[in-house]
Design a protein around this motif. Structure first.
Motif, short mmCIF file in Angstrom:
data_model
loop_
_atom_site.label_atom_id
_atom_site.label_comp_id
_atom_site.label_asym_id
_atom_site.label_seq_id
_atom_site.Cartn_x
_atom_site.Cartn_y
_atom_site.Cartn_z
N LEU A 196 -0.71 9.63 -7.38
CA LEU A 196 -1.95 8.86 -7.32
C LEU A 196 -3.09 9.66 -6.69
O LEU A 196 -4.22 9.20 -6.63
CB LEU A 196 -1.74 7.58 -6.49
CG LEU A 196 -1.00 6.45 -7.20
CD1 LEU A 196 -0.84 5.27 -6.26
CD2 LEU A 196 -1.73 6.01 -8.45
N GLU B 278 -7.71 -4.63 -7.88
CA GLU B 278 -8.52 -5.26 -6.83
C GLU B 278 -8.52 -6.77 -6.95
O GLU B 278 -8.69 -7.49 -5.96
CB GLU B 278 -9.95 -4.72 -6.89
CG GLU B 278 -10.97 -5.45 -6.05
CD GLU B 278 -10.63 -5.51 -4.57
OE1 GLU B 278 -11.23 -6.33 -3.87
OE2 GLU B 278 -9.75 -4.73 -4.11
N LEU C 126 -9.66 5.70 -6.11
CA LEU C 126 -10.28 4.39 -6.25
C LEU C 126 -10.38 3.95 -7.70
O LEU C 126 -10.39 2.76 -8.00
CB LEU C 126 -11.68 4.40 -5.62
CG LEU C 126 -11.77 4.70 -4.12
CD1 LEU C 126 -13.22 4.67 -3.67
CD2 LEU C 126 -10.93 3.72 -3.32
N TYR D 262 -6.13 3.85 3.62
CA TYR D 262 -4.95 3.97 2.76
C TYR D 262 -5.07 5.23 1.90
O TYR D 262 -4.12 6.01 1.79
CB TYR D 262 -4.81 2.74 1.87
CG TYR D 262 -3.47 2.64 1.17
CD1 TYR D 262 -2.46 1.84 1.71
CD2 TYR D 262 -3.21 3.34 0.00
CE1 TYR D 262 -1.23 1.76 1.09
CE2 TYR D 262 -1.97 3.26 -0.62
CZ TYR D 262 -1.00 2.47 -0.08
OH TYR D 262 0.24 2.39 -0.69
N VAL D 263 -6.24 5.45 1.30
CA VAL D 263 -6.44 6.63 0.46
C VAL D 263 -6.36 7.90 1.30
O VAL D 263 -5.84 8.93 0.85
CB VAL D 263 -7.79 6.54 -0.28
CG1 VAL D 263 -8.06 7.82 -1.08
CG2 VAL D 263 -7.79 5.34 -1.23
N LEU E 139 -7.18 2.18 -8.21
CA LEU E 139 -7.01 1.01 -7.34
C LEU E 139 -7.93 -0.13 -7.74
O LEU E 139 -7.62 -1.30 -7.50
CB LEU E 139 -7.27 1.41 -5.88
CG LEU E 139 -6.32 2.48 -5.31
CD1 LEU E 139 -6.70 2.79 -3.87
CD2 LEU E 139 -4.88 2.03 -5.40
N THR F 181 3.96 1.97 -5.41
CA THR F 181 2.83 2.33 -4.55
C THR F 181 1.72 1.29 -4.63
O THR F 181 1.14 0.90 -3.62
CB THR F 181 2.27 3.70 -4.97
OG1 THR F 181 3.31 4.68 -4.86
CG2 THR F 181 1.10 4.10 -4.08
N LEU F 182 1.41 0.82 -5.84
CA LEU F 182 0.36 -0.19 -6.00
C LEU F 182 0.73 -1.49 -5.30
O LEU F 182 -0.12 -2.15 -4.70
CB LEU F 182 0.08 -0.42 -7.48
CG LEU F 182 -0.58 0.76 -8.21
CD1 LEU F 182 -0.63 0.50 -9.71
CD2 LEU F 182 -1.98 1.02 -7.68
N TYR G 123 0.23 -0.93 -1.66
CA TYR G 123 -1.21 -0.95 -1.39
C TYR G 123 -1.74 -2.38 -1.30
O TYR G 123 -2.47 -2.73 -0.37
CB TYR G 123 -1.94 -0.17 -2.48
CG TYR G 123 -3.42 -0.48 -2.58
CD1 TYR G 123 -4.33 0.09 -1.71
CD2 TYR G 123 -3.90 -1.36 -3.56
CE1 TYR G 123 -5.68 -0.20 -1.80
CE2 TYR G 123 -5.24 -1.65 -3.64
CZ TYR G 123 -6.13 -1.08 -2.77
OH TYR G 123 -7.46 -1.37 -2.85
N ILE G 124 -1.40 -3.21 -2.26
CA ILE G 124 -1.89 -4.59 -2.30
C ILE G 124 -1.47 -5.34 -1.03
O ILE G 124 -2.28 -6.04 -0.40
CB ILE G 124 -1.36 -5.31 -3.55
CG1 ILE G 124 -2.02 -4.73 -4.81
CG2 ILE G 124 -1.62 -6.82 -3.47
CD1 ILE G 124 -1.35 -5.17 -6.10
N VAL H 183 -8.85 0.11 2.74
CA VAL H 183 -8.67 0.86 1.50
C VAL H 183 -8.93 2.34 1.73
O VAL H 183 -8.16 3.21 1.28
CB VAL H 183 -9.61 0.32 0.40
CG1 VAL H 183 -9.50 1.17 -0.86
CG2 VAL H 183 -9.26 -1.13 0.06
#
Length: 424
Positions: free
Chosen positions: A131, A396, A389, A334-335, A392, A237-238, A241-242, A331
């Motif tokens: 990612l 969202e 981003l 996280y990145v 991501l 991973t997503l 992240y959420i 966010v």
């Protein structure tokens, strides 16, 4: 077609244009790209397909980036001008703005402190490396000293600062410019405000075009991700992240209950019952504006003065997103963890400063656009790559549910605290 947080139509009096984003198609592009990339990984046609999709994804990402600085400038001028006007509306407005400012500052600071701890406890999955996309393997971010950081707050050349995407001095300049507009004669200030409103609308039209083809761009980027890491790792991973970003929004939700209890004098159970209908509407619509009638009814249930609730709640919907700085910081952090960028206290402070100012200008935007416009400058100010981003943004819509519920709850809590202050 889904409507995300804060999307609303404007009247013909020169407000922001209304843009509808194909969020479900964008999510489908993400899922489709990950699935197709997983199937192509390790095959003989892998390189041939990437030779086509990689330039498409890169071009779409660049198109997304090119509007950030002019749109941020226009929205900051408009948003801060509106904030200054609200502060002049009287004591009730100033009390309300005080509670709003407290919520925004505490949310951003809490995120800067707790999000890194959360990622240490629940680390990003090891398969997340793909990612990083392009640009994640660039030169390491240099950590400036205290004196250098303070000097960097003022840009001697705004054009050069824009070319270098130095977001912190640009943000400070546009904030000062917006405040200065309030000191000009009425006619001069109105001319400049109309100019920036038109500039913002033009940029919104362009970014609307770019996001309309987001399914294609996201598909191309996601395909490359899946080829490098596999679809399962990307999906995991997503999901991670959420959940972690939404947890920062949950902090604002909890803070809203505490504000209603400690500052508003309303019991937790009573406040929870009163605000539940508004939260239900927020969950189903993902729009604070659509939840406004339910918020007003919650205020009636709490027996707030009508002159308080009828003034505070509509104004809160127009200029206040309680979750914005906290979740946007989450966010960016996280990145940063995803790309291996070390965040010093100075860089976190820069991120908080930009997050607080940017939150004023992004209130009236659809969630997908505000995601790009709000988090991009924060990431740039912290030296964090913004390429991830682009992927991501496709998910969202899920953290946006938490954003809307927490925003609506905090709006009612601020009205409750403001009403109690008037009693004293």
């Amino acid at each position: 077609m889904a409507v995300t947080e804060s999307e609303k139509d404007r009247d013909a009096d020169g407000g922001l244009v209304s843009i509808r984003i194909p969020v479900w198609w964008t999510l489908a592009g993400l899922v489709g790209g990950l699935l197709v990339g997983s199937l192509l990984a390790g095959t003989q046609v892998e390189e041939a397909v990437l030779a086509i999709t990689a330039p498409i994804g890169a071009m779409w990402l660049r198109a997304l980036q090119m509007t950030i600085i002019p749109l941020v400038g226009a929205l900051l001028v408009m948003g801060i001008s509106q904030l200054v006007e609200a502060a002049r509306a009287g004591a009730v407005a100033r009390r309300m703005l005080g509670w709003m400012a407290l919520a925004l500052v505490l949310g951003s600071v809490a995120s800067a402190v707790l999000m890194p701890l959360l990622l240490d406890i629940f680390p990003i999955p090891a398969a997340a490396n793909a990612l990083l996309a392009a640009g994640a393997n660039g030169p390491a971010q240099e950590v400036p000293g205290v004196g250098e950081f303070i000097a960097s707050l003022v840009a001697p050349n705004l054009i050069a600062a824009a070319a270098e995407t130095a977001m912190l001095p640009l943000t400070i300049f546009f904030a000062l410019f917006a405040v200065a507009l309030s000191r000009l004669p009425r006619g001069q200030g109105d001319v400049l405000r109309r100019f920036f409103r038109a500039l913002g609308n033009a940029m919104l039209v362009i970014i609307g075009w770019v996001l309309w083809v987001a399914p294609v761009g996201v598909f191309a980027l996601a395909l490359g991700v899946a080829v490098r890491a596999g679809g399962n790792g990307a999906f995991l991973t997503l999901l991670h992240y959420i959940l972690t970003v939404s947890a920062m929004g949950a902090l604002t939700l909890v803070a809203a209950y505490l504000l209603a209890w400690l500052a508003g004098g309303v019991g937790l159970a009573r406040f929870a019952r009163a605000v539940l209908p508004a939260q239900t509407v927020a969950l189903s619509t993902q729009s604070s504006l659509a939840s406004l009638p339910a918020m007003l009814e919650s205020a009636r249930t709490l027996r707030l003065r009508e002159e308080t609730s009828d003034f505070v709640l509509p104004l809160a919907v127009a200029i206040f997103r309680a979750t914005s700085p906290g979740m946007n910081m989450a966010v960016a952090i996280y990145v940063a963890h995803l790309t291996g960028v070390a965040l010093s206290p100075g860089l976190l402070a820069a991120g908080i400063a930009v997050a607080l100012v940017i939150s004023v200008g992004s209130v009236s935007l659809p969630g997908t656009i505000s995601f790009v416009i709000s988090i991009g400058p924060i990431a740039l100010a912290m030296g964090v790559p913004i390429e991830p981003l682009a992927l991501l943004v496709a998910v969202e819509m899920l953290p946006d549910i938490m954003r809307t519920i927490a925003n609506v709850t905090m709006n009612v809590a601020v009205a409750t605290a403001t009403d109690r202050e008037i009693e004293r």
